[in-house]
Design a protein around this motif. Sequence first.
Motif, PDB file in Angstrom:
ATOM      1  N   PRO A  35       0.834  -1.212   0.000  1.00  0.00           N
ATOM      2  CA  PRO A  35       0.000   0.000   0.000  1.00  0.00           C
ATOM      3  C   PRO A  35       0.870   1.264   0.000  1.00  0.00           C
ATOM      4  O   PRO A  35       1.970   1.271   0.560  1.00  0.00           O
ATOM      5  CB  PRO A  35      -0.793  -0.124   1.300  1.00  0.00           C
ATOM      6  CG  PRO A  35       0.102  -0.920   2.203  1.00  0.00           C
ATOM      7  CD  PRO A  35       0.815  -1.894   1.311  1.00  0.00           C
ATOM      8  N   VAL A  38      -8.390  -1.991   5.070  1.00  0.00           N
ATOM      9  CA  VAL A  38      -8.785  -2.591   3.799  1.00  0.00           C
ATOM     10  C   VAL A  38     -10.281  -2.910   3.846  1.00  0.00           C
ATOM     11  O   VAL A  38     -10.744  -3.651   4.719  1.00  0.00           O
ATOM     12  CB  VAL A  38      -7.970  -3.862   3.513  1.00  0.00           C
ATOM     13  CG1 VAL A  38      -8.455  -4.533   2.224  1.00  0.00           C
ATOM     14  CG2 VAL A  38      -6.489  -3.532   3.411  1.00  0.00           C
ATOM     15  N   ARG A  90     -11.195  -7.015  -0.997  1.00  0.00           N
ATOM     16  CA  ARG A  90     -10.257  -7.504  -2.012  1.00  0.00           C
ATOM     17  C   ARG A  90     -10.996  -7.598  -3.335  1.00  0.00           C
ATOM     18  O   ARG A  90     -12.106  -8.131  -3.392  1.00  0.00           O
ATOM     19  CB  ARG A  90      -9.699  -8.873  -1.593  1.00  0.00           C
ATOM     20  CG  ARG A  90      -8.893  -9.563  -2.681  1.00  0.00           C
ATOM     21  CD  ARG A  90      -8.102 -10.736  -2.127  1.00  0.00           C
ATOM     22  NE  ARG A  90      -8.948 -11.725  -1.474  1.00  0.00           N
ATOM     23  CZ  ARG A  90      -9.542 -12.728  -2.102  1.00  0.00           C
ATOM     24  NH1 ARG A  90      -9.422 -12.847  -3.422  1.00  0.00           N
ATOM     25  NH2 ARG A  90     -10.264 -13.596  -1.438  1.00  0.00           N
ATOM     26  N   TYR A  98      -7.127  -3.987  -4.265  1.00  0.00           N
ATOM     27  CA  TYR A  98      -7.686  -3.772  -2.929  1.00  0.00           C
ATOM     28  C   TYR A  98      -8.296  -2.376  -2.869  1.00  0.00           C
ATOM     29  O   TYR A  98      -7.835  -1.457  -3.557  1.00  0.00           O
ATOM     30  CB  TYR A  98      -6.609  -3.872  -1.844  1.00  0.00           C
ATOM     31  CG  TYR A  98      -5.946  -5.225  -1.731  1.00  0.00           C
ATOM     32  CD1 TYR A  98      -6.488  -6.225  -0.939  1.00  0.00           C
ATOM     33  CD2 TYR A  98      -4.754  -5.492  -2.400  1.00  0.00           C
ATOM     34  CE1 TYR A  98      -5.868  -7.455  -0.814  1.00  0.00           C
ATOM     35  CE2 TYR A  98      -4.128  -6.718  -2.292  1.00  0.00           C
ATOM     36  CZ  TYR A  98      -4.698  -7.700  -1.499  1.00  0.00           C
ATOM     37  OH  TYR A  98      -4.084  -8.920  -1.391  1.00  0.00           O
ATOM     38  N   ILE A 110      -8.914   0.479  -0.040  1.00  0.00           N
ATOM     39  CA  ILE A 110      -8.686   0.963   1.329  1.00  0.00           C
ATOM     40  C   ILE A 110      -9.741   2.018   1.643  1.00  0.00           C
ATOM     41  O   ILE A 110     -10.144   2.788   0.771  1.00  0.00           O
ATOM     42  CB  ILE A 110      -7.262   1.534   1.453  1.00  0.00           C
ATOM     43  CG1 ILE A 110      -6.223   0.436   1.196  1.00  0.00           C
ATOM     44  CG2 ILE A 110      -7.027   2.146   2.828  1.00  0.00           C
ATOM     45  CD1 ILE A 110      -4.795   0.931   1.173  1.00  0.00           C
ATOM     46  N   THR A 152      -5.854   4.933  -2.526  1.00  0.00           N
ATOM     47  CA  THR A 152      -6.693   4.086  -1.676  1.00  0.00           C
ATOM     48  C   THR A 152      -7.211   2.870  -2.458  1.00  0.00           C
ATOM     49  O   THR A 152      -7.656   1.898  -1.851  1.00  0.00           O
ATOM     50  CB  THR A 152      -7.891   4.867  -1.115  1.00  0.00           C
ATOM     51  OG1 THR A 152      -8.692   5.360  -2.199  1.00  0.00           O
ATOM     52  CG2 THR A 152      -7.414   6.029  -0.264  1.00  0.00           C
ATOM     53  N   ALA A 183     -10.091  -8.508   4.249  1.00  0.00           N
ATOM     54  CA  ALA A 183     -10.825  -7.273   4.515  1.00  0.00           C
ATOM     55  C   ALA A 183     -10.854  -7.001   6.015  1.00  0.00           C
ATOM     56  O   ALA A 183     -11.015  -7.914   6.828  1.00  0.00           O
ATOM     57  CB  ALA A 183     -12.247  -7.388   3.972  1.00  0.00           C
ATOM     58  N   LEU A 207       1.253  -7.391   0.314  1.00  0.00           N
ATOM     59  CA  LEU A 207      -0.166  -7.745   0.235  1.00  0.00           C
ATOM     60  C   LEU A 207      -0.375  -8.946  -0.678  1.00  0.00           C
ATOM     61  O   LEU A 207      -1.142  -9.861  -0.371  1.00  0.00           O
ATOM     62  CB  LEU A 207      -0.972  -6.552  -0.276  1.00  0.00           C
ATOM     63  CG  LEU A 207      -0.849  -5.236   0.499  1.00  0.00           C
ATOM     64  CD1 LEU A 207      -1.811  -4.203  -0.071  1.00  0.00           C
ATOM     65  CD2 LEU A 207      -1.103  -5.446   1.976  1.00  0.00           C
TER      66      LEU A 207
END
Length: 385
Positions: free
Chosen positions: A71, A77, A80, A95, A97, A175, A192, A204
Amino acid sequence: MKKQLQKLACILFFGLCFLAVNGCDVQHTENSAKKETVYSIKAKVVQTYDVAQSFSLNGRVYAYARADVRPQVSGVVKERLFVEGSLVKKGDPLYQIDDALYKAEYDYAKAALSKAVDQRKQAERNLRRYEKLVAQHAVSRQDYEDRLLDYALSVDDEKLAKAELDEAAATLEYTKVRAPISGRIGKSNITAGALVTENQSDVLASIIDLSKVYVDVQQSSAQWRTFKQQIQNGSLVSNQKQSEEVSLFFDDGSRYPTNGKLSLTEVQVDEVSGNVTLRAVFDNPEQILLPGMAVRAYFAGPIKKDAVVVPAASVTQDSAGRSYVFVIDEENKVKRQEIFTQGLCDYGWIILSGVKAGDKIAVNGTQKLKTGMIVSVEGDAQDVK
């Protein structure tokens, strides 16, 4: 008495005839046995070829491109957005955020820019008005210069607000974590609800581009140096196009269907192993080659001109490991001849010494041959390698 002598003479006569006939049969049998001892073989005349000094090395497959996803902003998060193990394209969202705070910062920066634009417009109107007044001597020159400075500051404020808005927009965009490259993505290391931080060390997920792969092998510096020296003194001829071709084989002996290209020869020797790293690139459209896979790479190498070569079938080894062939002279007499070989090529064994071009050697039945034997040569074995 006379009759007895005649009878004895007849017996002796028939006995001599029997011995004569039996002697002829024995002589015929001996001649047939001698004739049967002549051994029939096939032979081949030793020739010279231009052969590549091929060699094979153990290697390992490496990813052509790999990206570890991390990230660029901190937050929780929310979800996904990809399927583990699937193919993703560069720019695909992976992802999401939580962007509430970053969206607020973006809105604030947007409002600040709008305010800065209005202030710049107001300063510009004041400047234009003071330009007319100073021309009419209605205001002092100092007042005009103050308005000029106000306008310049408003322009700078607008640029600063624009930059802050761009930064807020980029942060808001971060994000949504996107794929940096195209390839196959592995398992997700978070779920998540997990809290991630900007530029964290934990990955990640990882994406690997398998459309191409690298194969790295280690060649001894001694072999590399020998090739270079022989090319320089003319013993070997460098064949650039052929030397770039690399074949690949798996541990079960099967061959990878597509040849690769030699892309790199490392410019330094590993101090621990004493090896030089060679790297080849292979297309991998079916993704048969996976990173970490052990393989064996075959390199054509430089060319040895006019190398003396004998068929592989003609070479025999004794219990001491010495290699030899059977040379056949003009009288078809066999002689065992020890040879020294350099290695195998497409045509057979490359000979360093022992036989020369033009010698005739046996290519079959060598296990029954001995020095001094007379053989019958049926013909040249042109198809034997």
